[in-house]
Design a protein around this motif. Sequence first.
Motif, PDB file in Angstrom:
ATOM      1  N   PRO A 159      49.926  90.056  24.683  1.00 53.60           N
ATOM      2  CA  PRO A 159      49.359  89.164  23.671  1.00 53.60           C
ATOM      3  C   PRO A 159      50.204  89.156  22.406  1.00 53.60           C
ATOM      4  O   PRO A 159      50.627  90.213  21.925  1.00 53.60           O
ATOM      5  N   ALA A 160      50.476  87.969  21.897  1.00 50.44           N
ATOM      6  CA  ALA A 160      51.294  87.843  20.685  1.00 50.44           C
ATOM      7  C   ALA A 160      50.652  88.616  19.534  1.00 50.44           C
ATOM      8  O   ALA A 160      49.473  88.413  19.220  1.00 50.44           O
ATOM      9  N   LEU A 161      51.439  89.505  18.945  1.00 53.53           N
ATOM     10  CA  LEU A 161      50.991  90.359  17.848  1.00 53.53           C
ATOM     11  C   LEU A 161      49.691  91.079  18.188  1.00 53.53           C
ATOM     12  O   LEU A 161      48.860  91.347  17.323  1.00 53.53           O
ATOM     13  N   GLY A 162      49.523  91.376  19.480  1.00 55.50           N
ATOM     14  CA  GLY A 162      48.347  92.115  19.908  1.00 55.50           C
ATOM     15  C   GLY A 162      47.062  91.314  19.866  1.00 55.50           C
ATOM     16  O   GLY A 162      45.971  91.896  19.922  1.00 55.50           O
ATOM     17  N   ILE A 163      47.179  89.973  19.810  1.00 58.02           N
ATOM     18  CA  ILE A 163      45.979  89.138  19.683  1.00 58.02           C
ATOM     19  C   ILE A 163      45.847  88.177  20.862  1.00 58.02           C
ATOM     20  O   ILE A 163      44.895  88.224  21.619  1.00 58.02           O
ATOM     21  N   GLY A 164      46.787  87.235  21.020  1.00 56.17           N
ATOM     22  CA  GLY A 164      46.716  86.280  22.117  1.00 56.17           C
ATOM     23  C   GLY A 164      45.549  85.324  21.974  1.00 56.17           C
ATOM     24  O   GLY A 164      44.603  85.350  22.768  1.00 56.17           O
ATOM     25  N   ALA A 165      45.607  84.440  20.981  1.00 59.27           N
ATOM     26  CA  ALA A 165      44.443  83.620  20.636  1.00 59.27           C
ATOM     27  C   ALA A 165      44.592  82.135  20.953  1.00 59.27           C
ATOM     28  O   ALA A 165      43.725  81.355  20.569  1.00 59.27           O
ATOM     29  N   PHE A 166      45.665  81.713  21.635  1.00 57.66           N
ATOM     30  CA  PHE A 166      45.664  80.368  22.193  1.00 57.66           C
ATOM     31  C   PHE A 166      44.879  80.426  23.493  1.00 57.66           C
ATOM     32  O   PHE A 166      45.388  80.229  24.589  1.00 57.66           O
ATOM     33  N   ALA A 167      43.626  80.764  23.372  1.00 59.52           N
ATOM     34  CA  ALA A 167      42.767  80.974  24.536  1.00 59.52           C
ATOM     35  C   ALA A 167      41.322  80.782  24.099  1.00 59.52           C
ATOM     36  O   ALA A 167      40.987  80.935  22.911  1.00 59.52           O
ATOM     37  N   GLU A 168      40.488  80.469  25.069  1.00 60.97           N
ATOM     38  CA  GLU A 168      39.075  80.266  24.745  1.00 60.97           C
ATOM     39  C   GLU A 168      38.424  81.556  24.271  1.00 60.97           C
ATOM     40  O   GLU A 168      37.521  81.550  23.435  1.00 60.97           O
ATOM     41  N   LYS A 169      38.883  82.685  24.800  1.00 62.85           N
ATOM     42  CA  LYS A 169      38.412  83.996  24.363  1.00 62.85           C
ATOM     43  C   LYS A 169      39.584  84.966  24.442  1.00 62.85           C
ATOM     44  O   LYS A 169      40.542  84.737  25.194  1.00 62.85           O
ATOM     45  N   THR A 170      39.497  86.038  23.676  1.00 59.92           N
ATOM     46  CA  THR A 170      40.542  87.054  23.750  1.00 59.92           C
ATOM     47  C   THR A 170      39.940  88.436  23.548  1.00 59.92           C
ATOM     48  O   THR A 170      38.826  88.573  23.000  1.00 59.92           O
ATOM     49  N   LEU A 171      40.673  89.445  23.979  1.00 58.79           N
ATOM     50  CA  LEU A 171      40.264  90.841  23.832  1.00 58.79           C
ATOM     51  C   LEU A 171      41.137  91.495  22.773  1.00 58.79           C
ATOM     52  O   LEU A 171      42.373  91.451  22.866  1.00 58.79           O
ATOM     53  N   VAL A 172      40.504  92.127  21.774  1.00 58.10           N
ATOM     54  CA  VAL A 172      41.244  92.773  20.697  1.00 58.10           C
ATOM     55  C   VAL A 172      40.595  94.114  20.371  1.00 58.10           C
ATOM     56  O   VAL A 172      39.482  94.399  20.808  1.00 58.10           O
ATOM     57  N   ALA A 173      41.310  94.929  19.605  1.00 56.50           N
ATOM     58  CA  ALA A 173      40.687  96.110  19.011  1.00 56.50           C
ATOM     59  C   ALA A 173      39.677  95.630  17.973  1.00 56.50           C
ATOM     60  O   ALA A 173      39.933  94.667  17.243  1.00 56.50           O
ATOM     61  N   ALA A 174      38.542  96.284  17.905  1.00 57.94           N
ATOM     62  CA  ALA A 174      37.512  95.845  16.965  1.00 57.94           C
ATOM     63  C   ALA A 174      38.019  95.854  15.525  1.00 57.94           C
ATOM     64  O   ALA A 174      37.603  95.032  14.701  1.00 57.94           O
ATOM     65  N   GLY A 175      38.943  96.753  15.223  1.00 58.84           N
ATOM     66  CA  GLY A 175      39.511  96.797  13.875  1.00 58.84           C
ATOM     67  C   GLY A 175      40.354  95.589  13.534  1.00 58.84           C
ATOM     68  O   GLY A 175      40.726  95.393  12.370  1.00 58.84           O
TER      69      GLY A 175
END
Length: 361
Positions: A127-143
């Motif tokens: 995931p780009a910069l640990g995010i990957g948000a060109f998506a309907e949903k994404t998984l990230v660290a809660a922080g």
Amino acid sequence: MPQHVQGVIAPGRNEPVRVETIVIPDPGPGEAVVKIQACGVCHTDLHYKQGAINDEFPFLLGHEAAGIVESVGEGVTDVTPGDFVILNWRAVCGTCRACTRGRPWYCFATHNAKQKMTLLDGTELSPALGIGAFAEKTLVAAGQCTKVDPSVAPEVAGLLGCGVMAGIGAAINTGNVGRGDTVAVIGCGGVGDAAVVGSRLAGAAKIIAVDIDDRKLDKAREMGATHTVNSRTADAVEAIRELTGGFGADVVIEAVGRPETYEQAFYARDLAGTVVLVGVPSPEMKLELPLLDVFGRGGSLKSSWYGDCLPSRDFPMLIDLHQQGRIDLAAFVTETIGLGDVEKAFARMHEGDVLRSVVVL
């Protein structure tokens, strides 16, 4: 239970991006699944596509995003399902030597989700910069989730997730621009214009915008620049000195990330002035300056990571200022697009006629 969503991946170096089905795992300890509402198309995403960041293809692109927390994993208490959040790419650890010294914006152990999102065939995505948000949903660290006022438009809020925060922070946090200062901003894309906005917000008396594109200079004036210099037709250093009584600017913000523009910034500052590098260089670039000039001119040469921001402090503050009408974050949004339009947005970025294309889901 894992979910299947649509997202934009970069399959290989300089290959066209495409929309694929992405598998999102349930959030584990310390993780959150976020339903993305909007995500800006940032130049860093293009760098990923070009292989200029690393070669860990395929990438799930997008990182400048806002959305709604859908679910959280064990131990997550700072955000709960239903919270409207801006995603950030520097979730601070709270325990490293920078954090324990009270400087968490320099955190040396920022973190991302531990689980991997994948394609249907099990191929792990970066995931780009640990995010990957060109998506309907994404998984990230809660922080990486920062709660803000939910009344702000997602396509506006998400811009604080990267470029706008980087520019405003370069002026306010890193450059310490103060009332009455003279500021020069070299490079007037989204980050540079945000540095103009930040300098105006901090009370700078004179803000000189420098670029090679008159369209960008016109936009910088709209954002608050008091003077503009087209460095294709004029010597930027001499022009900045002429506009500052022959001295140079108190703070020069370099928002391009190239050796030649950094050298302009170095010589365009006043003695004991400050240079802030917020433009991102590529790995092969080298800088050569006479060491005697570095010594003799004094002052500060600084790099600005993410505008030296602390998301929990800065994102809500800037949203409040936007809602008060003191800054216009919506002015950065040139167009809204769909997931299938990201490749076209990269082309428009090359043409120089957008500040931000924003994917709206």
